[in-house]
Design a protein around this motif. Structure first.
Motif, PDB file in Angstrom:
ATOM      1  N   ALA A 220       0.798  66.787  -4.778  1.00 64.81           N
ATOM      2  CA  ALA A 220       0.780  67.382  -3.445  1.00 64.81           C
ATOM      3  C   ALA A 220      -0.657  67.545  -2.984  1.00 64.81           C
ATOM      4  O   ALA A 220      -1.585  67.587  -3.797  1.00 64.81           O
TER       5      ALA A 220
ATOM      6  N   THR B  82      -0.436  76.284   1.149  1.00 62.62           N
ATOM      7  CA  THR B  82       0.580  75.402   1.699  1.00 62.62           C
ATOM      8  C   THR B  82       0.179  73.980   1.325  1.00 62.62           C
ATOM      9  O   THR B  82      -0.947  73.553   1.614  1.00 62.62           O
TER      10      THR B  82
ATOM     11  N   MET C 211       1.500  69.742   0.942  1.00 64.27           N
ATOM     12  CA  MET C 211       2.433  68.750   1.489  1.00 64.27           C
ATOM     13  C   MET C 211       2.743  67.681   0.443  1.00 64.27           C
ATOM     14  O   MET C 211       1.836  67.174  -0.227  1.00 64.27           O
TER      15      MET C 211
ATOM     16  N   ASN D 106       6.509  64.457   3.755  1.00 62.37           N
ATOM     17  CA  ASN D 106       6.774  65.312   4.918  1.00 62.37           C
ATOM     18  C   ASN D 106       7.294  66.691   4.541  1.00 62.37           C
ATOM     19  O   ASN D 106       7.646  67.483   5.415  1.00 62.37           O
ATOM     20  N   SER D 107       7.361  66.980   3.247  1.00 65.57           N
ATOM     21  CA  SER D 107       7.912  68.260   2.773  1.00 65.57           C
ATOM     22  C   SER D 107       6.787  69.246   2.484  1.00 65.57           C
ATOM     23  O   SER D 107       5.777  68.901   1.869  1.00 65.57           O
ATOM     24  N   GLU D 108       7.014  70.487   2.918  1.00 66.35           N
ATOM     25  CA  GLU D 108       6.031  71.557   2.728  1.00 66.35           C
ATOM     26  C   GLU D 108       6.406  72.400   1.522  1.00 66.35           C
ATOM     27  O   GLU D 108       7.575  72.705   1.301  1.00 66.35           O
TER      28      GLU D 108
ATOM     29  N   ASN E 232      10.835  78.567  -0.995  1.00 70.42           N
ATOM     30  CA  ASN E 232      10.904  77.159  -0.644  1.00 70.42           C
ATOM     31  C   ASN E 232      12.370  76.746  -0.776  1.00 70.42           C
ATOM     32  O   ASN E 232      12.963  76.910  -1.838  1.00 70.42           O
TER      33      ASN E 232
END
Length: 371
Positions: free
Chosen positions: A313, A328, A330, A333-335, A261
């Motif tokens: 998240a 995965t 979120m 808007n960030s993964e 990441n």
């Protein structure tokens, strides 16, 4: 030059098309005797060009290549005590295993001293005897674990066996350095993994220097004593597999070696960095308000109860990988990529925490693309 350094590249540069394209730029590298060194990088990074210059198939535009302190930069390939194993095995289809391996030995001439009629010592050359060739071929077959294969037709061998024959042919002349240009690329996944371990064993048996080229990070991590990561003709980092994985020098290395990441963060105080909408403790010290790259490995992201964490998240994807789940999640808007042995559901809201020792802070990539 250190006594244990067998090969040294000094300010080596290679240009093509009259200087319009620079494949390798001012490369400096020392390789020790009996070391297994891997040149690792994406296509077009200059790793194969570097290997070809070491082998003598390409001549450096500038710089020197030193073998035991002697400049071999312009020496033709057949005069260098090196052999190369290619991805395409280049075996002679009309010859059996024995004759494929013995081919170079039958052509080779070895020096010996003789006293002439004047009582002077002169150097003469002779060919290997049949017994000497037999001994060397059988020894090479034993090293690659293909004893009793000498009479086999190479067309009847599997891909892995053909690659071993190519390696046996390369080592039968007892080179000081063995060059391997993506030799496992044509094998299937299972055979490739088996050959990675076999190559490591061969390296230990032979006790010579291996220089290996690959774009496969797993191959590099599995086999190497040291890894040289390259990008755009430049060395990005040199280190042991553990150093490269745990302490990448920049975001490119972190992203290329394993999954990562990577976020743009801001240092808001000493040992404090802001990313993912929160402030985190870290162990790296940069100037306050400096923009930095923040790297966190997926296995270092811990899943907690939402109420226990400052960052929450939502899991949007789950993949079972056999020994762990890969999620995965979120955050706005960030993964975030997360690996965990504990199962969670898609749509579940989780808290995440990251130990400060596992948050890697580095200069933005455009400031750190030269090793």
């Amino acid at each position: 030059m250190n006594n244990d350094v067998i090969l040294e590249l000094v300010n080596v540069r290679k240009e093509f098309d009259g200087g319009d394209f620079v494949a390798v730029e001012d490369l400096n590298l020392q390789i020790k005797e009996k070391e297994f060194v891997t040149l690792l990088g994406p296509s077009g990074c200059g790793k194969t060009t570097t290997l070809r210059m070491i082998a003598g198939f390409e001549i450096p535009t500038s710089g020197k290549i030193l073998l035991n302190g002697n400049d071999i930069s312009t020496l033709p390939p057949h005069k260098r005590p090196l052999n190369t194993v290619f991805q395409r095995y280049a075996l002679f289809q009309h010859l059996d295993v024995y004759d494929n391996i013995a081919f170079g030995l039958k052509l080779a001439k070895i020096p010996y001293e003789k006293v002439n009629k004047k009582g002077e010592k002169v150097t003469k050359y002779r060919k290997y005897t049949r017994d000497e060739i037999d001994e060397k071929v059988l020894k090479a077959l034993k090293i690659v674990d293909l004893e009793d294969f000498e009479t086999r037709n190479v067309n009847t061998l599997s891909g892995g066996q053909q690659q071993r024959i190519a390696i046996a042919r390369a080592i039968v002349n007892e080179p000081k350095i063995l060059l391997l240009d993506e030799p496992l690329g044509a094998l299937d996944l299972k055979m490739r993994k088996e050959m990675q371990l076999e190559l490591k064993k061969m390296h230990q048996k032979l006790g010579i220097t291996f220089i290996y080229v690959t774009h496969d990070q797993e191959e590099a991590l599995t086999m190497s004593d040291r890894i040289v990561v390259m990008k755009d003709g430049l060395i990005q980092q040199i280190g042991t597999p553990m150093d490269i994985y745990n302490e990448p020098s920049n975001a490119f290395v972190a992203d290329f070696i394993g999954e990562s990441n990577i976020y743009v963060g801001t240092m808001i105080d000493r040992f404090k960095v802001r990313f993912l909408g929160a402030t985190w403790d870290c162990i790296d010290d940069f100037e306050i308000n400096q923009k930095v790259d923040v790297v966190v490995r997926p296995e270092d992201v811990m899943i907690r109860k939402p109420e226990e964490c400052k960052v929450k998240a939502t899991i949007v994807e789950k993949v079972f990988k056999g020994i762990h789940y890969q999620f995965t999640a979120m955050i706005g808007n960030s993964e975030v990529l997360i690996q965990s042995t504990i199962d969670h559901n898609v749509g579940e809201v989780i808290g995440i925490s990251i130990d400060k020792d596992l948050i890697q802070i580095m200069k933005r990539e455009y400031d750190a693309n030269i090793y």
